[in-house]
Motif scaffolding. Structure first.
Motif, PDB file in Angstrom:
ATOM      1  N   ASN A  47      -3.883   0.770  -2.908  1.00 21.92           N
ATOM      2  CA  ASN A  47      -2.554   1.335  -2.672  1.00 21.92           C
ATOM      3  C   ASN A  47      -1.704   0.263  -2.007  1.00 21.92           C
ATOM      4  O   ASN A  47      -2.000  -0.161  -0.890  1.00 21.92           O
ATOM      5  N   ILE A  48      -0.663  -0.190  -2.694  1.00 19.47           N
ATOM      6  CA  ILE A  48       0.181  -1.253  -2.172  1.00 19.47           C
ATOM      7  C   ILE A  48       1.549  -0.678  -1.809  1.00 19.47           C
ATOM      8  O   ILE A  48       2.227  -0.085  -2.662  1.00 19.47           O
ATOM      9  N   ASP A  49       1.933  -0.819  -0.557  1.00 22.34           N
ATOM     10  CA  ASP A  49       3.229  -0.367  -0.048  1.00 22.34           C
ATOM     11  C   ASP A  49       3.415   1.119  -0.365  1.00 22.34           C
ATOM     12  O   ASP A  49       2.551   1.938  -0.041  1.00 22.34           O
ATOM     13  N   ASP A  50       4.515   1.494  -1.009  1.00 19.84           N
ATOM     14  CA  ASP A  50       4.782   2.899  -1.315  1.00 19.84           C
ATOM     15  C   ASP A  50       4.204   3.323  -2.666  1.00 19.84           C
ATOM     16  O   ASP A  50       4.512   4.409  -3.154  1.00 19.84           O
ATOM     17  N   GLN A  51       3.374   2.479  -3.279  1.00 24.84           N
ATOM     18  CA  GLN A  51       2.694   2.749  -4.548  1.00 24.84           C
ATOM     19  C   GLN A  51       3.646   2.832  -5.734  1.00 24.84           C
ATOM     20  O   GLN A  51       3.296   3.368  -6.783  1.00 24.84           O
ATOM     21  N   ARG A  52       4.832   2.259  -5.622  1.00 26.08           N
ATOM     22  CA  ARG A  52       5.767   2.225  -6.742  1.00 26.08           C
ATOM     23  C   ARG A  52       5.229   1.370  -7.898  1.00 26.08           C
ATOM     24  O   ARG A  52       5.464   1.660  -9.075  1.00 26.08           O
ATOM     25  N   TRP A  53       4.473   0.322  -7.557  1.00 25.46           N
ATOM     26  CA  TRP A  53       3.969  -0.576  -8.595  1.00 25.46           C
ATOM     27  C   TRP A  53       2.467  -0.451  -8.804  1.00 25.46           C
ATOM     28  O   TRP A  53       1.996  -0.523  -9.934  1.00 25.46           O
ATOM     29  N   VAL A  54       1.711  -0.250  -7.736  1.00 20.57           N
ATOM     30  CA  VAL A  54       0.251  -0.116  -7.837  1.00 20.57           C
ATOM     31  C   VAL A  54      -0.209   0.950  -6.851  1.00 20.57           C
ATOM     32  O   VAL A  54       0.114   0.884  -5.659  1.00 20.57           O
ATOM     33  N   GLY A  55      -0.990   1.921  -7.339  1.00 20.13           N
ATOM     34  CA  GLY A  55      -1.494   2.968  -6.467  1.00 20.13           C
ATOM     35  C   GLY A  55      -2.711   3.658  -7.050  1.00 20.13           C
ATOM     36  O   GLY A  55      -3.128   3.403  -8.189  1.00 20.13           O
ATOM     37  N   SER A  56      -3.275   4.591  -6.279  1.00 17.84           N
ATOM     38  CA  SER A  56      -4.511   5.272  -6.670  1.00 17.84           C
ATOM     39  C   SER A  56      -4.272   6.601  -7.382  1.00 17.84           C
ATOM     40  O   SER A  56      -5.236   7.279  -7.760  1.00 17.84           O
ATOM     41  N   VAL A  57      -3.009   6.997  -7.561  1.00 21.44           N
ATOM     42  CA  VAL A  57      -2.666   8.276  -8.206  1.00 21.44           C
ATOM     43  C   VAL A  57      -3.421   9.409  -7.518  1.00 21.44           C
ATOM     44  O   VAL A  57      -4.034  10.267  -8.150  1.00 21.44           O
ATOM     45  N   GLY A  58      -3.398   9.402  -6.198  1.00 17.32           N
ATOM     46  CA  GLY A  58      -4.184  10.333  -5.411  1.00 17.32           C
ATOM     47  C   GLY A  58      -3.847  11.800  -5.614  1.00 17.32           C
ATOM     48  O   GLY A  58      -4.652  12.665  -5.253  1.00 17.32           O
TER      49      GLY A  58
END
Length: 436
Positions: free
Chosen positions: A145-156
């Motif tokens: 999860n990077i920053d606010d997940q606008r570009w990369v995230g875990s889709v939690g």
């Protein structure tokens, strides 16, 4: 695995009784347990029960799903650790479509609206990590999860989590923090039934995971009260049906928080990025990403207003258009909870939004009680299209260790459909979650 977790949760250091000393207290369930000289074993348990309802003009759906993540992390005082975690999702009933794409499996039920929480059993994480005060290195299948997940995230938000097969390094060099990742696989939320090539129509392919070469680079620092971030995301996909999502994105972001009075704070954010084709992408395009937000926090009340633009290049190919895409983002957090814009329309997206949130203190029966309401207005970037508007609302609290959440989303289309899937959509969620 169940036996391992049970032993880890119940084991406790044993010692000889001492007349002058009280017996040691039993360890708290889920807390790390000493298992040797310098070693601890930390059990991981995360269970979530959810009902999701979707109402659309020609279809609807109801999904009751139970997700369980379970694993262990073995840590050493040196900073070295080993983590293994499995994930499983069980559906109670079959009145929903688990896949928004054509695949010849039982969980594809197009007579129902889509709720992308398929039944699944998966190895969610398996990583080795070394962590010190100055640096962290993580190798293996991991959550990113990077920053606010606008570009990369875990889709939690979805029951099956998105993880990555990657090596990630994080370090602090004086006032600057660096974060660099190289990944070879994006493990999607769709699970094992999305992984067999024979089940897909020609021109498509398995969606359990996407292979490729992916690089995420971030550098952060402070300039007075302003937090600064520079970022670069290079996505080069291998699957032929997914090549159009190969892109290079370079940008920056600034955030700041300013005290205006006692218990009054102004929060500001601005971000800009430029995205263009990369790797094997067959489409030549370049488009801008722009975002700005202002929030006023007055004690427990927060007012927020903002604008986000995922721009489009109208000259992308033979007069067609191609918009900024973020295929690795945690998209449910952004552009409305009805999830109408998981893929940015070709003509781009402009999202004007405003919201109010309140945290209630002193409600003993409902600790952590909080509520929020958000309004969105959606337009295109080119072509002057009025997509629609959306109202979102949420209410959450805890009952002992169980977090309870109710959420609602209502998207209203304006005029004719302007992109695939553009339709009036109403959603409601009720869930309970516990984690250790």
């Amino acid at each position: 695995m169940r036996k391992i977790l049970t032993v880890a949760a119940l084991a406790a250091p044993l010692g000889f009784a001492q007349p002058a000393l009280a017996a040691p207290a039993a360890p708290k369930f889920g807390a790390p347990v000493q298992v040797g000289d310098g070693f601890t074993l930390d059990p991981i348990i995360d269970a979530r029960l959810r009902w999701e309802h979707v109402d659309q003009p020609t279809t609807d759906a109801d999904a009751v799903t139970l997700r369980l993540r379970a694993g262990v992390e073995l840590k050493h005082v040196s900073g070295l650790s080993l983590l293994v975690e499995g994930e499983g999702t069980l559906a109670i009933g079959a009145d929903y479509n688990a896949f928004p794409f054509a695949v010849a499996v039982k969980q594809r039920r197009p007579q129902f609206s889509t709720i992308p929480d398929p039944e699944n059993i998966d190895l969610n994480r398996a990583q080795i990590q070394y962590k010190s005060k100055a640096a962290t290195l993580t190798l293996g299948r991991q959550r990113i999860n990077i920053d606010d997940q606008r570009w990369v995230g875990s889709v939690g938000w979805r029951q099956n989590e998105q993880t990555f097969d990657a090596v990630r390094g994080e370090a602090k060099l004086g006032p600057v923090a660096l974060d660099a990742t190289y990944a070879i696989s994006q493990r999607t939320i769709f699970g094992i039934d999305a992984g067999r090539a024979a089940d897909f129509a020609p021109g498509t392919g398995p969606r359990q995971h996407y292979k490729g070469d992916f690089v995420f680079l971030n550098a952060t620092g402070k300039l007075g009260p302003i937090n600064l971030r520079a970022f670069s995301y290079l996505l080069d996909y291998d699957p032929s049906f997914f090549l159009a999502n190969s892109s290079q994105t370079y940008g920056g972001k600034a955030t700041g928080s300013f005290a205006l009075a006692k218990k009054v704070k102004l929060n500001l954010m601005a971000s800009y990025a430029r995205q263009s084709d990369y790797g094997k992408n067959p489409v030549n395009y370049a488009a801008d990403y722009i975002a700005g937000e202002a929030g006023l926090a007055v004690d427990k009340l927060t007012l927020t207003g903002g604008y986000e633009e995922l721009g489009s290049d109208r000259t992308a190919a033979a007069g067609a258009s191609r918009a900024v895409q973020t295929p690795m983002a945690t998209l449910h957090k952004l552009n409305g909870w009805a999830d109408m814009f998981l893929t940015t329309p070709n003509k781009g997206l402009r999202d004007y939004y405003a919201g109010v949130a309140y945290k209630f203190d002193g409600v003993k029966a409902l600790p952590g009680l909080n509520a929020a309401v958000i309004w969105h207005k959606f337009d295109s970037d080119i072509g002057h299209l009025d997509y629609g508007d959306e109202w979102d609302a949420s209410l959450g609290f805890k009952v002992k260790q169980v977090a309870i959440l109710a959420k609602y989303a209502n998207y209203k289309r304006h005029g004719a459909a302007d992109f695939a899937g553009d339709q009036d959509t109403e959603k409601f969620w009720l869930q309970a979650e516990v984690s250790f």
